[in-house]
Every structure is written in structure tokens, then in C-alpha cells.
Enzyme design. Structure first.
Site, mmCIF file in Angstrom:
data_model
loop_
_atom_site.group_PDB
_atom_site.id
_atom_site.type_symbol
_atom_site.label_atom_id
_atom_site.label_comp_id
_atom_site.label_asym_id
_atom_site.label_seq_id
_atom_site.Cartn_x
_atom_site.Cartn_y
_atom_site.Cartn_z
ATOM 1 N N ASP A 197 -13.531 4.360 0.390
ATOM 2 C CA ASP A 197 -14.038 3.805 1.650
ATOM 3 C C ASP A 197 -15.035 4.746 2.324
ATOM 4 O O ASP A 197 -15.878 4.294 3.103
ATOM 5 C CB ASP A 197 -12.883 3.572 2.635
ATOM 6 C CG ASP A 197 -12.145 2.271 2.370
ATOM 7 O OD1 ASP A 197 -12.439 1.611 1.358
ATOM 8 O OD2 ASP A 197 -11.267 1.914 3.192
ATOM 9 N N ARG A 201 0.826 -1.205 0.000
ATOM 10 C CA ARG A 201 0.000 0.000 0.000
ATOM 11 C C ARG A 201 0.864 1.260 0.000
ATOM 12 O O ARG A 201 0.574 2.227 -0.700
ATOM 13 C CB ARG A 201 -0.935 0.013 1.221
ATOM 14 C CG ARG A 201 -1.832 1.246 1.255
ATOM 15 C CD ARG A 201 -2.747 1.261 2.477
ATOM 16 N NE ARG A 201 -3.622 2.428 2.438
ATOM 17 C CZ ARG A 201 -3.302 3.616 2.909
ATOM 18 N NH1 ARG A 201 -2.116 3.810 3.454
ATOM 19 N NH2 ARG A 201 -4.148 4.631 2.816
ATOM 20 N N TYR A 222 1.000 -13.716 -0.086
ATOM 21 C CA TYR A 222 1.499 -13.484 -1.452
ATOM 22 C C TYR A 222 2.716 -12.563 -1.380
ATOM 23 O O TYR A 222 2.907 -11.851 -0.395
ATOM 24 C CB TYR A 222 0.404 -12.898 -2.357
ATOM 25 C CG TYR A 222 -0.306 -11.669 -1.834
ATOM 26 C CD1 TYR A 222 0.248 -10.403 -1.947
ATOM 27 C CD2 TYR A 222 -1.552 -11.779 -1.223
ATOM 28 C CE1 TYR A 222 -0.423 -9.279 -1.468
ATOM 29 C CE2 TYR A 222 -2.222 -10.667 -0.745
ATOM 30 C CZ TYR A 222 -1.648 -9.414 -0.879
ATOM 31 O OH TYR A 222 -2.302 -8.314 -0.399
#
Ligand SMILES: Cc1cc2nc3c(=O)[nH]c(=O)nc-3n(C[C@H](O)[C@H](O)[C@H](O)COP(=O)(O)OP(=O)(O)OC[C@H]3O[C@@H](n4cnc5c(N)ncnc54)[C@H](O)[C@@H]3O)c2cc1C
Length: 397
Positions: free
Chosen positions: A286, A104, A208
Site C-alpha cells: 500500500d 486479516r 463471505y
């Protein structure tokens, strides 16, 4: 509406705020972003950027940089928790476009560079605590004591959005009965570009690679009754994470042994906001539709929203008409995605005979039609907002 010289204030320097600010500034608007943090900081962990989000970044001219900072995902492997045995493998090369695993912080930094290059002013240490809306002006107060006003206000202020509160009132979120740990650990040798989902009764764990495969991102979800505060940065003891997943086999024990720092967050269900705009203000990301992480779409919806909102502002005569068209296009799609994410948790956490039957069905389905499982997601991944709104095909800097 000509955007040249139009003054637009964006609240929040996260993924949606920086993206919409960049697009609008490239179309000539004078954009200021107000952010409560003191700088763009190294926060968060892994995100998955699926083809529907990649097309937005590519349309912004950021495709090469994305390929540089992200790991291009090749497959998703669904595994049974006991020995990590594979239940189904989804080949991502059959998807409609590239799929990336990304930190991020790297994504936000890339977007901040693009915003600054487009002339966006980012003002840190502006935490908005008060907002009063008039038809064509918004009045803002900051925790630091400043009083500001905005001609057009875009609320990209995330999960606990102040702008959402003013447009909709306060809706209490409900605890899902699930908590999630998230951590990153150094990779131990070469790692395949695969997202692994280990599914157990009442729990699942996803890992991942990030950053050229040097780092592994871990998200581990457990069902439980007790309630944990909602937020991204509550520290927890790695021993608690190890204890919760002690019966998971395969690669999991070795990964969890390497965890030295871990955050825990409670997962809450929020309704998609009924009202996304009023007068001169609108919300996105969001702020409009917080989602559970089970479809990895929070950042992707934020990117899509940013493109559609900027396109609407350019192609309508007034902000109000633009915001109405934007909500009409985006609300049904984001509701569908938020619903699908809520349903996914249940599928991963089945126990007993239900789990055995579901895993068998997945195996048979995957063998009969290897491309089939991914095809089911075309509605999600093949959605290309940049192609639908080519007018705002902003030139790269
Ligand atoms: C610190 C942090 C870490 C995260 N980590 C992950 C992760 O590891 N994995 C994952 O999948 N998703 C993570 N997310 C969520 C994911 O980034 C979002 O779901 C998605 O990108 C939606 O983006 P957004 O722009 O709508 O909101 P966000 O990316 O949350 O951005 C909102 C921005 O608004 C700022 N802000 C909020 N309130 C105010 C205020 N009152 N005044 C001024 N500024 C304000 C915030 O500081 C933030 O910069 C994280 C979000 C945050 C904030």
C-alpha cells in the site's frame, strides 16, 4: 548480491513487510522489522487471497497453514439487490488456482510466525516520524524518541507511508464519493464457501464466510457526497448501515440484523507512486500503490511485491539496481490492477435501464460461456511471481 549477513530494516509489520522480511531472512539477511503498534493485534476483517497471492504463500511453504486458517472459495455469486436474485455465478474451481477467504488478523499472525521462525526481529512501539535518506544509509526517528539508522530500508508502512512521502512528496488523495462499512457477524448455521455480491443503485454489499464458516465478513459500499476520514477503524452505528441498505432483500436484512459493531471508512483514490526507490530505500504494498477494495487485490499485490523485491535484491549487484528492476517490473502491473479496481465500483452501482441491460448481458454471457467471465481475469490470477523468479524459492523452515 549475496544477502548473507546483509542488514535490512523493514518498516511496518503488515502483510508486505512480514512477507519480504521472511524471504530475505531465509536467504541469510539479518532483518529487523519496526512496527508502530504494541503487538500483532486482532485487527481488520476479511481479505480475499486470490491465486496470484496464494502462489507466493505456497512458495513460502505456508500453503497447508493457509488452507487451515482460510475458507477455500468455491464461487462468486453476483445478485440483484431487491430479492437477492442471482445475475451470474462464477465457478472459482475454473480459476488458475485456489482462492481463499481469510481474516486479516489470521494472515498477519501466520506471517509473523513465519518471520520469527526465519530469525526476523520484530520491534514494536517503533513509530517512525522522521526519515532522512543518504545514498547508502537511512536515518530514522521514532515517536518514542529513538534514533536509528539502516543500511537498506524497505518501506512497508501502508497507506500513509512515511517512506513514500520522502521519495515522492505529498500527493493529496481524492475522495471517491464512496464510503464502506465493514463488519463481521457470527454465522447462522452452515454457510456455503461463496462470495455474494448484492448490486443496487449507488450501493453494493459483499459477504463471505471466514474461519471455517463460523464468521461472516460484510463489506457494504455506498455512494455519498460527504467526506469521511480515511482509515480502517472509525466506529459507526450499526443502525446507519441498516438504514443505508434498508431496501436490500434476500439474505441481507438477516445479516445486517446481527451486526453489533461496525467500522466505516472513506474510500480515496491515490495515484500509484511515481518513484518507488532512491539510494538505499524502496517501498512496496500500500505504500507504493494504495488501491480501492473493488478487486480485492491490496493484500495480493503486497505478496507479489514482496517476492519480486526480495528476488531482485538477490539477483542484482547493488540495492539500487535491484530496486530499479523491481519498480520496472511491478509498477505497470500494479497500475493496471489499481485502474481495474476503480472501474469495478461503477459496474456494481449502475441504476435504472443501464442496470437492467448490464444484468441481462451478464446473465446471457454467463449462460453462453460459463467459464468466460473468469477467463477475463487470467491476466490477474494466473500471474505467478514465484515461478517467474524461481531463484528465490526460499526453503520452508
Ligand atoms: C489495521 C488495518 C486493518 C485492515 N483491514 C483490512 C480489511 O479488513 N480488509 C482489507 O481488505 N484490507 C484491510 N487492510 C488493508 C490491507 O491489509 C492492505 O491493503 C494490504 O494488506 C497491503 O499491505 P501492506 O503491508 O502494504 O500494508 P498494511 O497491511 O497496511 O501494513 C502496514 C503496517 O505498517 C505499520 N506502520 C504504518 N506506519 C508506520 C510508521 N510510521 N511506523 C511504524 N509502523 C508503521 C502499520 O501499523 C501496519 O502494521 C487493513 C490494514 C490495516 C493497517
Amino acid at each position: 548480491m549475496a544477502l548473507t549477513g546483509r542488514k535490512i530494516t523493514v518498516l511496518g509489520a503488515g502483510i508486505s513487510g512480514l512477507t519480504v522480511a521472511t524471504i530475505l531472512a531465509r536467504r541469510g539477511a539479518e532483518v529487523t522489522v519496526l512496527e508502530r503498534a504494541e503487538a500483532i493485534r486482532e485487527v481488520g476483517a476479511g481479505l480475499q487471497i486470490s491465486p496470484n497471492g496464494v502462489t507466493v504463500l505456497e512458495a513460502l511453504g505456508l500453503g497447508a497453514e493457509l488452507a487451515d486458517i482460510g475458507v477455500r472459495g468455491r464461487e462468486v455469486a453476483l445478485r440483484d439487490y431487491r430479492q437477492g436474485r442471482e445475475v451470474l455465478r462464477l465457478d472459482l474451481s475454473g480459476a488458475t488456482g485456489a482462492y481463499y477467504f481469510i481474516h486479516r488478523a489470521d494472515l498477519v499472525e501466520m506471517l509473523a510466525r513465519a518471520a520469527r521462525a526465519a530469525g526476523v526481529q520484530i520491534r514494536f512501539l517503533h513509530e517512525i516520524t522522521g526519515l532522512a535518506l543518504e545514498q547508502d544509509r537511512a536515518h530514522l526517528t521514532t515517536a518514542q524518541g529513538a534514533h536509528l539508522s539502516a543500511e537498506t530500508l524497505i518501506g512497508a508502512d501502508g497507506l500513509h507511508s512515511v517512506v513514500r512521502g520522502v521519495l515522492n512528496g505529498r500527493a493529496a488523495p481524492s475522495f471517491t464519493g464512496q464510503v464502506a462499512w465493514r463488519a463481521t457477524v457470527p454465522a447462522n448455521g452452515r454457510v456455503d464457501p461463496v462470495a455474494n455480491v448484492h448490486m443496487g443503485p449507488g450501493r453494493h454489499l459483499v459477504h463471505y464466510p471466514l474461519r471455517s464458516g463460523d464468521l461472516i465478513n460484510i463489506v457494504a459500499v455506498e455512494e455519498r457526497r460527504d467526506w469521511v476520514d480515511e482509515g480502517w477503524n472509525h466506529d459507526d452505528q450499526p443502525a446507519n448501515l441498516r438504514a443505508a441498505f434498508a431496501d436490500f432483500g434476500g439474505e441481507v436484512p438477516a445479516l445486517l440484523d446481527r451486526v453489533t459493531r461496525v467500522n466505516l471508512w472513506g474510500l480515496f483514490r491515490h495515484p500509484v507512486a511515481p518513484h518507488w526507490h532512491k539510494g538505499c530505500a524502496a517501498i512496496l504494498g500500500d505504500a507504493a500503490h494504495p488501491t480501492l477494495p473493488f478487486l480485492a487485490q491490496g493484500a495480493n499485490m503486497a505478496l507479489e511485491d514482496a517476492w519480486v523485491l526480495a528476488a531482485a535484491l538477490e539477483s542484482h549487484d547493488t540495492p539500487e539496481a535491484a530496486f530499479a528492476a523491481y519498480q520496472e517490473e511491478r509498477r505497470p502491473r500494479t497500475m493496471r490492477i489499481v485502474d481495474a479496481a476503480s472501474r469495478n465500483a461503477r459496474n456494481y452501482h449502475l441504476s435504472g435501464p443501464l442496470r437492467i441491460a448490464a444484468h441481462a448481458a451478464l446473465r446471457v454471457g454467463g449462460a453462453l460461456a460459463p467459464g468466460g467471465p473468469l477467463k477475463r481475469f487470467d491476466w490477474l490470477y494466473a500471474h505467478d511471481v514465484a515461478a517467474r523468479h524461481p531463484l528465490v524459492a526460499a526453503p520452508a523452515p
